[in-house]
Each structure stands twice: as structure tokens, then as C-alpha cells.
Design a protein around this motif. Sequence first.
Motif, PDB file in Angstrom:
ATOM      1  N   GLU A  42      38.417  27.598  46.654  1.00 60.11           N
ATOM      2  CA  GLU A  42      39.479  28.623  47.179  1.00 60.11           C
ATOM      3  C   GLU A  42      39.895  29.445  46.076  1.00 60.11           C
ATOM      4  OE1 GLU A  42      42.724  27.190  49.086  1.00 60.11           O
ATOM      5  OE2 GLU A  42      43.796  26.402  47.448  1.00 60.11           O
ATOM      6  N   ALA A  43      39.846  29.016  44.690  1.00 62.25           N
ATOM      7  CA  ALA A  43      40.152  30.079  43.589  1.00 62.25           C
ATOM      8  C   ALA A  43      39.105  31.178  43.581  1.00 62.25           C
ATOM      9  CB  ALA A  43      40.074  29.307  42.371  1.00 62.25           C
ATOM     10  N   ASN A  44      38.116  31.060  44.003  1.00 62.87           N
ATOM     11  CA  ASN A  44      37.110  32.264  44.214  1.00 62.87           C
ATOM     12  C   ASN A  44      37.323  32.997  45.293  1.00 62.87           C
ATOM     13  OD1 ASN A  44      36.057  31.086  41.922  1.00 62.87           O
ATOM     14  ND2 ASN A  44      34.507  29.913  42.881  1.00 62.87           N
ATOM     15  N   LEU A  45      38.171  32.723  45.989  1.00 60.72           N
ATOM     16  CA  LEU A  45      38.533  33.271  47.753  1.00 60.72           C
ATOM     17  C   LEU A  45      39.820  34.229  47.771  1.00 60.72           C
ATOM     18  CD1 LEU A  45      36.804  30.500  49.937  1.00 60.72           C
ATOM     19  CD2 LEU A  45      35.719  32.582  48.648  1.00 60.72           C
ATOM     20  N   LEU A  46      40.871  33.276  47.005  1.00 56.43           N
ATOM     21  CA  LEU A  46      42.088  33.641  47.424  1.00 56.43           C
ATOM     22  C   LEU A  46      42.549  35.167  47.243  1.00 56.43           C
ATOM     23  CD1 LEU A  46      43.947  30.540  45.973  1.00 56.43           C
ATOM     24  CD2 LEU A  46      43.832  31.275  48.199  1.00 56.43           C
ATOM     25  N   HIS A  47      41.847  35.768  46.176  1.00 53.94           N
ATOM     26  CA  HIS A  47      42.376  37.186  45.973  1.00 53.94           C
ATOM     27  C   HIS A  47      41.640  38.068  47.246  1.00 53.94           C
ATOM     28  CE1 HIS A  47      42.917  41.162  43.802  1.00 53.94           C
ATOM     29  NE2 HIS A  47      41.707  41.282  44.284  1.00 53.94           N
ATOM     30  N   SER A  48      40.482  37.750  47.759  1.00 54.60           N
ATOM     31  CA  SER A  48      39.752  38.520  48.714  1.00 54.60           C
ATOM     32  C   SER A  48      40.311  38.462  50.002  1.00 54.60           C
ATOM     33  CB  SER A  48      38.226  38.464  48.765  1.00 54.60           C
ATOM     34  OG  SER A  48      37.966  37.084  48.913  1.00 54.60           O
ATOM     35  N   ALA A  49      40.921  36.957  50.190  1.00 54.40           N
ATOM     36  CA  ALA A  49      41.605  36.681  51.453  1.00 54.40           C
ATOM     37  C   ALA A  49      43.042  37.444  51.199  1.00 54.40           C
ATOM     38  CB  ALA A  49      41.933  35.111  51.484  1.00 54.40           C
ATOM     39  N   LYS A  50      43.728  37.511  50.483  1.00 50.74           N
ATOM     40  CA  LYS A  50      44.788  38.183  50.430  1.00 50.74           C
ATOM     41  C   LYS A  50      44.667  39.637  50.651  1.00 50.74           C
ATOM     42  CE  LYS A  50      49.065  39.392  47.823  1.00 50.74           C
ATOM     43  NZ  LYS A  50      49.252  40.902  48.440  1.00 50.74           N
ATOM     44  N   ALA A  51      43.690  40.370  50.127  1.00 48.00           N
ATOM     45  CA  ALA A  51      43.468  41.764  50.249  1.00 48.00           C
ATOM     46  C   ALA A  51      43.086  41.812  51.629  1.00 48.00           C
ATOM     47  CB  ALA A  51      42.234  42.109  49.281  1.00 48.00           C
ATOM     48  N   ALA A  52      42.341  41.107  52.329  1.00 51.31           N
ATOM     49  CA  ALA A  52      41.676  41.244  53.573  1.00 51.31           C
ATOM     50  C   ALA A  52      42.870  41.284  54.642  1.00 51.31           C
ATOM     51  CB  ALA A  52      40.616  40.339  53.851  1.00 51.31           C
ATOM     52  N   LEU A  53      43.708  40.331  54.485  1.00 51.61           N
ATOM     53  CA  LEU A  53      44.968  39.790  55.477  1.00 51.61           C
ATOM     54  C   LEU A  53      45.879  41.227  54.916  1.00 51.61           C
ATOM     55  CD1 LEU A  53      45.232  35.980  55.115  1.00 51.61           C
ATOM     56  CD2 LEU A  53      44.671  37.318  57.045  1.00 51.61           C
TER      57      LEU A  53
END
Length: 197
Positions: free
Chosen positions: A168-179
Motif C-alpha cells: 500500500e505504500a505505493n498506492l496511498l498517494h493515488s488513492a487519496k488523490a482519487a478519493l
Amino acid sequence: MTSKPKIAIIIGSTRPTRLADKPAQWMLKQAQARGDIDVEIVDLRDHELPFFNEMASNLWMPSQNSEAIRWQETIGRFDGYIFVVAEYNHSITGALKNALDQAYKEWNRKPFTAIGYGGVGAARAVEHLRAIGTELQMVSTRSAVHIGGGDFMAIMPRGGDKAVEDIEANLLHSAKAALDELIWWAKATMAAKSVEL
């Protein structure tokens, strides 16, 4: 406006061996942690949709199939969507395309984002989904979550079979931006609809 947007996480694969549950549950956890939206999973497995065979889209005439009508009622309750997207041959699954085709009015003027997985993070499938969404008069976020390459192999059952939390360290930034974008657009479209005549 005080009401929180209601968001559906739509699992777009129905295969018995699908990977979709892992990213869907991870995205649900990310969305629930925010506190500024109400979110729930909508699983295509729970909707036995026939291949689209209506006389026309429900934009033009009411659907006749009871499962199609139940699907329309289900998705119509939401203000926006997060699609869980597997990439099959550079596109979305047939099940997801069929589900998109089974409604029209219910998708209109609502935002969506995606969490995609596959060799290239389902980038091509998400782009195809955006084109379909445009025709359905939806609003796509710029950002999406893409699980690809080594991260994809790490969570695959025949790969590392790890939890999404392990990558998830690789995904958290894009998940926050998408949400963030999804919620902004959901609030904007909800506000616009509230003043329509």
C-alpha cells in the motif's frame, strides 16, 4: 449541503477465481477511514444480469427485465462510484461492460474513479472505462489507483499472495488523490442537481 455523498465500490469481475476482492476491500478501508463519505460494496455477482437485450436503453424506454430494473435501482441510490477494474485484453470485463449498458439515467451526472489491477495496472481498461463513462454522461476523476507490475504479482494468488496492505505504500498517494477528486465531484454534482428545475 450537509449530506455525505453515497459511494458504491462496484466489483467489476464475476469470475470464481477473481482477484477483485482484495483491492475492493482495501479501497473500502481507505474510503471508510476518511469519514466524509458513506461507502458500500456492490458486487456484480449479486446481480444476475442477462446480456443486454432490451428494446433500447432506459434513457429511451423503461427496461423490462426484473434483474436489470433491480440493478438500476441499486446503482441509482448512489452519488458516485469506485469501479474495481480487472484488465482483460486491454479492456474492462464483459460483466462490467454489460452492467454499465444495463442502465443509463442512473449513471448520468455522477462521478467515478477506479482501482485497477493487471500487468500495467489496468491502465488501458481504466481509459476504456473513462470513454464509456463519458457516453453515459458521467464525470471521471483524473486520478485512479493502478496496481501493476511487481505489486500486481505480489498480491496475485499464484504470485506472492500478499495482502494489498503489503504494497500500500505505493498506492496511498493515488488513492487519496482519487478519493479527494471523487468527493469534490460528488459534492459538486449533488449541489448542481439540488438547484435543477
